[in-house]
Design a protein around this motif. Structure first.
Motif, PDB file in Angstrom:
ATOM      1  N   SER A   1       0.824  -1.215   0.000  1.00 33.75           N
ATOM      2  CA  SER A   1       0.000   0.000   0.000  1.00 33.75           C
ATOM      3  C   SER A   1       0.853   1.258   0.000  1.00 33.75           C
ATOM      4  N   GLY A   2       1.959   1.235   0.738  1.00 28.17           N
ATOM      5  CA  GLY A   2       2.802   2.424   0.833  1.00 28.17           C
ATOM      6  C   GLY A   2       3.496   2.790  -0.461  1.00 28.17           C
ATOM      7  N   LEU A   3       4.033   1.794  -1.143  1.00 27.23           N
ATOM      8  CA  LEU A   3       4.720   2.082  -2.408  1.00 27.23           C
ATOM      9  C   LEU A   3       3.720   2.494  -3.485  1.00 27.23           C
ATOM     10  N   ALA A   4       2.518   1.927  -3.458  1.00 28.54           N
ATOM     11  CA  ALA A   4       1.474   2.360  -4.397  1.00 28.54           C
ATOM     12  C   ALA A   4       1.093   3.808  -4.113  1.00 28.54           C
ATOM     13  N   ALA A   5       0.955   4.155  -2.834  1.00 22.52           N
ATOM     14  CA  ALA A   5       0.624   5.538  -2.473  1.00 22.52           C
ATOM     15  C   ALA A   5       1.751   6.486  -2.871  1.00 22.52           C
TER      16      ALA A   5
ATOM     17  N   LEU B   1       4.984  12.117  -0.669  1.00 20.94           N
ATOM     18  CA  LEU B   1       5.291  10.888   0.067  1.00 20.94           C
ATOM     19  C   LEU B   1       6.541  10.231  -0.506  1.00 20.94           C
ATOM     20  N   MET B   2       6.667  10.239  -1.823  1.00 16.03           N
ATOM     21  CA  MET B   2       7.862   9.645  -2.439  1.00 16.03           C
ATOM     22  C   MET B   2       9.123  10.373  -1.976  1.00 16.03           C
TER      23      MET B   2
ATOM     24  N   VAL C   1      -4.080   0.397  13.105  1.00 15.46           N
ATOM     25  CA  VAL C   1      -5.071  -0.664  12.985  1.00 15.46           C
ATOM     26  C   VAL C   1      -5.936  -0.346  11.777  1.00 15.46           C
ATOM     27  N   GLY C   2      -6.191  -1.353  10.970  1.00 13.24           N
ATOM     28  CA  GLY C   2      -7.013  -1.143   9.780  1.00 13.24           C
ATOM     29  C   GLY C   2      -6.168  -0.697   8.604  1.00 13.24           C
ATOM     30  N   PRO C   3      -6.842  -0.203   7.579  1.00 14.54           N
ATOM     31  CA  PRO C   3      -6.108   0.242   6.380  1.00 14.54           C
ATOM     32  C   PRO C   3      -5.134   1.365   6.729  1.00 14.54           C
ATOM     33  N   LEU C   4      -3.972   1.326   6.108  1.00 17.08           N
ATOM     34  CA  LEU C   4      -2.951   2.330   6.379  1.00 17.08           C
ATOM     35  C   LEU C   4      -3.296   3.644   5.686  1.00 17.08           C
ATOM     36  N   ASP C   5      -3.161   4.728   6.413  1.00 16.29           N
ATOM     37  CA  ASP C   5      -3.383   6.068   5.865  1.00 16.29           C
ATOM     38  C   ASP C   5      -2.021   6.725   5.705  1.00 16.29           C
TER      39      ASP C   5
ATOM     40  N   GLN D   1       6.942   5.403   7.854  1.00 12.86           N
ATOM     41  CA  GLN D   1       7.715   5.933   6.729  1.00 12.86           C
ATOM     42  C   GLN D   1       9.088   5.281   6.648  1.00 12.86           C
ATOM     43  N   ARG D   2       9.707   5.036   7.802  1.00 14.32           N
ATOM     44  CA  ARG D   2      11.029   4.402   7.816  1.00 14.32           C
ATOM     45  C   ARG D   2      10.918   2.961   7.319  1.00 14.32           C
ATOM     46  N   LEU D   3       9.888   2.259   7.778  1.00 12.89           N
ATOM     47  CA  LEU D   3       9.699   0.874   7.325  1.00 12.89           C
ATOM     48  C   LEU D   3       9.374   0.825   5.834  1.00 12.89           C
TER      49      LEU D   3
END
Length: 118
Positions: free
Chosen positions: A31-35, A42-43, A89-93, A102-104
């Motif tokens: 989800s993070g890389l797609a976002a 964010l990139m 908890v739940g979908p990541l925002d 962000q570090r992960l």
């Protein structure tokens, strides 16, 4: 050779590291890389964190490996838990400014650059 640095121990460490990075990719990276692909801000944050990770691991003098990245990610999570952080908890925002996430995510981004095993 036997002992701590035997071939079997190295292969086991690599399998464990790859499993850790695969789980991190599924829980954070997908989800993070797609976002990040659709959000230049964010990139940029991910790129800055990736530079910090590389600096922490002295990647300018030794190559990044799955074992190093997995150990780093585990260290980040352990330290964060020690200081009271809990994963969302739940979908990541990804609009949230969560340094740990962000570090992960940066670790996930760096893991994509590792050579794949043949």
């Amino acid at each position: 050779m036997n002992g701590l640095f035997s071939g079997a121990a190295a292969r086991a460490a690599l399998r464990s590291a790859n499993a850790c990075l695969a789980e991190l990719h599924e829980t954070v990276g997908v989800s993070g890389l797609a976002a990040a692909d659709t959000n230049p801000g964010l990139m940029a944050v991910v790129d800055q964190h990736a530079a910090g990770v590389r600096d922490s691991l002295s990647a300018d003098t030794r190559p990044l490996t799955a074992v190093l990245l997995a150990a780093y990610a585990e260290g980040v999570r352990d330290a964060a838990f020690t200081h009271g952080w809990r994963p969302p908890v739940g979908p990541l925002d990804w609009a949230d400014n969560d340094w740990v996430m962000q570090r992960l995510l940066a670790v996930c981004s760096l893991a994509r650059t590792l050579p794949t095993a043949n």
